[in-house]
Write a protein that holds these residues in place. Structure first.
Motif, short mmCIF file in Angstrom:
data_model
loop_
_atom_site.label_atom_id
_atom_site.label_comp_id
_atom_site.label_asym_id
_atom_site.label_seq_id
_atom_site.Cartn_x
_atom_site.Cartn_y
_atom_site.Cartn_z
N ASP A 37 0.84 -1.20 0.00
CA ASP A 37 0.00 0.00 0.00
C ASP A 37 0.88 1.26 0.00
OD1 ASP A 37 -2.30 -1.47 -0.14
OD2 ASP A 37 -2.96 -1.10 1.91
N THR A 38 0.33 2.32 -0.58
CA THR A 38 1.12 3.56 -0.70
C THR A 38 0.59 4.69 0.17
OG1 THR A 38 -0.23 4.48 -2.47
CG2 THR A 38 1.60 3.04 -3.13
N GLY A 39 -0.64 4.56 0.66
CA GLY A 39 -1.27 5.74 1.27
C GLY A 39 -1.65 6.73 0.18
N VAL A 40 -2.01 7.95 0.58
CA VAL A 40 -2.38 8.96 -0.41
C VAL A 40 -1.12 9.50 -1.08
CG1 VAL A 40 -4.50 9.60 0.79
CG2 VAL A 40 -2.41 10.88 1.22
N VAL A 87 2.61 -3.86 -3.70
CA VAL A 87 1.53 -4.82 -3.47
C VAL A 87 0.38 -4.05 -2.84
CG1 VAL A 87 0.84 -6.91 -2.22
CG2 VAL A 87 3.20 -6.70 -3.10
N LEU A 88 -0.80 -4.17 -3.43
CA LEU A 88 -1.95 -3.41 -2.92
C LEU A 88 -2.95 -4.34 -2.24
CD1 LEU A 88 -2.69 -0.95 -5.85
CD2 LEU A 88 -1.58 -0.42 -3.67
N THR A 89 -3.41 -3.92 -1.06
CA THR A 89 -4.50 -4.65 -0.42
C THR A 89 -5.80 -4.38 -1.18
OG1 THR A 89 -4.99 -2.82 1.12
CG2 THR A 89 -3.39 -4.50 1.83
N HIS A 90 -5.98 -3.14 -1.59
CA HIS A 90 -7.11 -2.77 -2.42
C HIS A 90 -6.81 -1.40 -3.03
CE1 HIS A 90 -8.07 -0.87 1.40
NE2 HIS A 90 -9.20 -0.34 0.98
N LEU A 91 -7.69 -0.94 -3.89
CA LEU A 91 -7.36 0.22 -4.72
C LEU A 91 -8.02 1.52 -4.26
CD1 LEU A 91 -7.13 -1.63 -8.09
CD2 LEU A 91 -5.58 0.24 -7.51
N HIS A 92 -8.57 1.54 -3.05
CA HIS A 92 -9.11 2.82 -2.54
C HIS A 92 -8.00 3.86 -2.50
CE1 HIS A 92 -12.98 1.19 -0.39
NE2 HIS A 92 -13.13 1.37 -1.68
N ARG A 121 -19.56 -0.18 -8.79
CA ARG A 121 -21.03 -0.33 -8.79
C ARG A 121 -21.67 -0.12 -7.43
NH1 ARG A 121 -20.52 -6.75 -9.91
NH2 ARG A 121 -20.46 -7.40 -7.74
N SER A 122 -20.90 0.12 -6.37
CA SER A 122 -21.55 0.33 -5.07
C SER A 122 -20.95 1.56 -4.40
CB SER A 122 -21.39 -0.90 -4.17
OG SER A 122 -20.08 -0.96 -3.66
N TRP A 123 -21.55 1.98 -3.28
CA TRP A 123 -21.11 3.20 -2.61
C TRP A 123 -19.64 3.12 -2.20
CZ3 TRP A 123 -19.42 2.90 2.45
CH2 TRP A 123 -19.72 1.72 3.13
N ILE A 124 -19.18 1.94 -1.81
CA ILE A 124 -17.79 1.83 -1.32
C ILE A 124 -16.80 2.02 -2.48
CG2 ILE A 124 -17.42 -0.68 -1.54
CD1 ILE A 124 -16.71 0.75 1.80
N ASP A 125 -17.29 1.77 -3.72
CA ASP A 125 -16.43 1.93 -4.89
C ASP A 125 -16.18 3.40 -5.23
OD1 ASP A 125 -16.51 -0.81 -5.02
OD2 ASP A 125 -17.96 -0.90 -6.66
N LEU A 126 -16.89 4.32 -4.56
CA LEU A 126 -16.66 5.75 -4.80
C LEU A 126 -15.25 6.16 -4.40
CD1 LEU A 126 -20.05 7.20 -3.51
CD2 LEU A 126 -19.26 7.10 -5.88
N PHE A 164 2.64 -13.35 0.97
CA PHE A 164 1.42 -13.99 0.48
C PHE A 164 0.29 -12.97 0.41
CE2 PHE A 164 3.64 -17.65 2.37
CZ PHE A 164 3.47 -18.62 1.39
N MET A 165 -0.53 -13.11 -0.61
CA MET A 165 -1.79 -12.38 -0.68
C MET A 165 -2.86 -13.30 -0.11
SD MET A 165 -2.84 -10.67 -4.31
CE MET A 165 -1.73 -9.32 -4.63
N ILE A 166 -3.67 -12.76 0.81
CA ILE A 166 -4.70 -13.57 1.47
C ILE A 166 -6.07 -12.97 1.14
CG2 ILE A 166 -5.49 -14.54 3.67
CD1 ILE A 166 -2.56 -15.16 3.39
N PRO A 167 -6.83 -13.58 0.25
CA PRO A 167 -8.13 -13.00 -0.09
C PRO A 167 -9.03 -12.82 1.13
CG PRO A 167 -7.54 -14.68 -1.69
CD PRO A 167 -6.51 -14.76 -0.59
N LEU A 168 -9.49 -11.59 1.34
CA LEU A 168 -10.42 -11.26 2.43
C LEU A 168 -11.50 -10.34 1.84
CD1 LEU A 168 -7.86 -10.41 5.31
CD2 LEU A 168 -9.24 -12.49 5.12
N PHE A 169 -12.15 -10.82 0.78
CA PHE A 169 -13.11 -9.99 0.05
C PHE A 169 -14.22 -9.52 0.97
CE2 PHE A 169 -12.16 -13.24 -3.53
CZ PHE A 169 -10.94 -12.66 -3.77
N GLY A 170 -14.70 -8.31 0.78
CA GLY A 170 -15.82 -7.83 1.59
C GLY A 170 -15.86 -6.31 1.66
N HIS A 171 -14.82 -5.71 2.23
CA HIS A 171 -14.74 -4.24 2.26
C HIS A 171 -14.82 -3.72 0.83
CE1 HIS A 171 -13.36 -0.21 3.22
NE2 HIS A 171 -12.31 -0.37 2.45
N THR A 172 -13.97 -4.29 -0.04
CA THR A 172 -14.15 -4.14 -1.49
C THR A 172 -14.25 -5.55 -2.07
OG1 THR A 172 -11.77 -4.18 -1.94
CG2 THR A 172 -12.78 -2.01 -1.59
#
Ligand SMILES: [Zn+2]
Length: 247
Positions: A37-40, A87-92, A121-126, A164-172
């Motif tokens: 992750d990079t932060g902002v 390596v990104l946990t997610h793309l927010h 497609r959902s509010w969290i994707d904003l 390792f990447m550990i899938p924890l889908f849900g937040h995104t």
């Protein structure tokens, strides 16, 4: 091996008056320097889009370009080119906003997360910001688990020490935790599948379930069964970063 922690998304909302940082992990590997992750990023401070402005208003994001990963590394004498992989946990944006500051880095992310980013497609994707990848990012996308890590389905990334990447889908839709071997110990960055500082006592379980996904019970049980594994979250109390810097 050296693992360092940087706060690259410091926030302090008006209420509750929490002092919280965004976790970036710097790992030295056989493939060069890896950021988890990079932060902002600088562009979020210079040209914030409407969601960054809204987030700044609601969560009190500190508007200070010196808090970006690229500036924090520069103060330690590390040039952006030294970062070979991210390596990104997610793309927010509060995790991936710094991507354009490291244009030489290859980006490793789960395929499902990449798809969610391209097709919001959902509010969290904003919280996805196309400007984070407008520099022509080089992607390596991962899909099927090919390993197991402490009972979790995992994807082994091409680094030593092991990551390792550990899938924890849900937040995104494609959020993954990241497990990092640190000498004879493990770090488990659960990212935004866990509340601040992996402290499940601070926010109500129903809220955690809505915002973070349904991994709480498993992650809590895992932390109790494996006190030897260092659990981290995408957002940590600021004192964690201060202690790291002091130690
Ligand atoms: Zn997030």
């Amino acid at each position: 091996m050296s693992v360092r922690f940087l706060d690259c998304a410091p926030v302090q909302p008006w209420w509750p008056r929490w002092d919280v940082g965004g976790t970036t992990i710097v790992v030295e590997t056989d493939q060069g320097m890896v950021l988890v992750d990079t932060g902002v990023g600088l562009h979020d401070h210079k040209h914030p889009n409407w969601i960054v402005r809204l987030f700044t208003l609601v969560f009190g994001l500190r508007r200070d370009p010196d808090t970006t990963a690229v500036r924090q590394l520069a103060r330690r004498g590390i040039a952006p080119e030294a970062v070979r992989h991210i390596v990104l946990t997610h793309l927010h944006f509060d995790h991936a906003g710094g991507l354009p500051d490291f244009p030489h880095a290859t980006i490793h992310v789960h395929q499902r997360e990449h798809q969610a980013f391209l097709h919001p497609r959902s509010w969290i994707d904003l919280a996805y910001d196309r400007a984070d990848v407008a520099h022509g990012a080089r992607w390596v996308l991962y899909d099927k688990p090919d390993a197991e890590w402490f009972g979790f389905e995992a994807i082994r990334l091409p680094f030593n020490p092991a990551i390792f990447m550990i899938p924890l889908f849900g937040h995104t839709r494609g959020l993954c935790g990241v497990a990092i071997q640190d000498g004879d110990r493990w770090l488990f960055q659960c990212a935004d599948a866990a509340p601040v500082s992996h402290d499940f006592g601070v926010t109500p379980a129903w809220l955690n379930r809505i915002v973070l996904g349904n991994h709480g019970p498993r992650l809590r049980a895992f932390a109790q069964e494996h006190p030897e594994v260092r659990m981290l979250a995408g957002h940590m109390w600021r004192r964690f970063f201060e202690q790291q810097a002091a130690g």
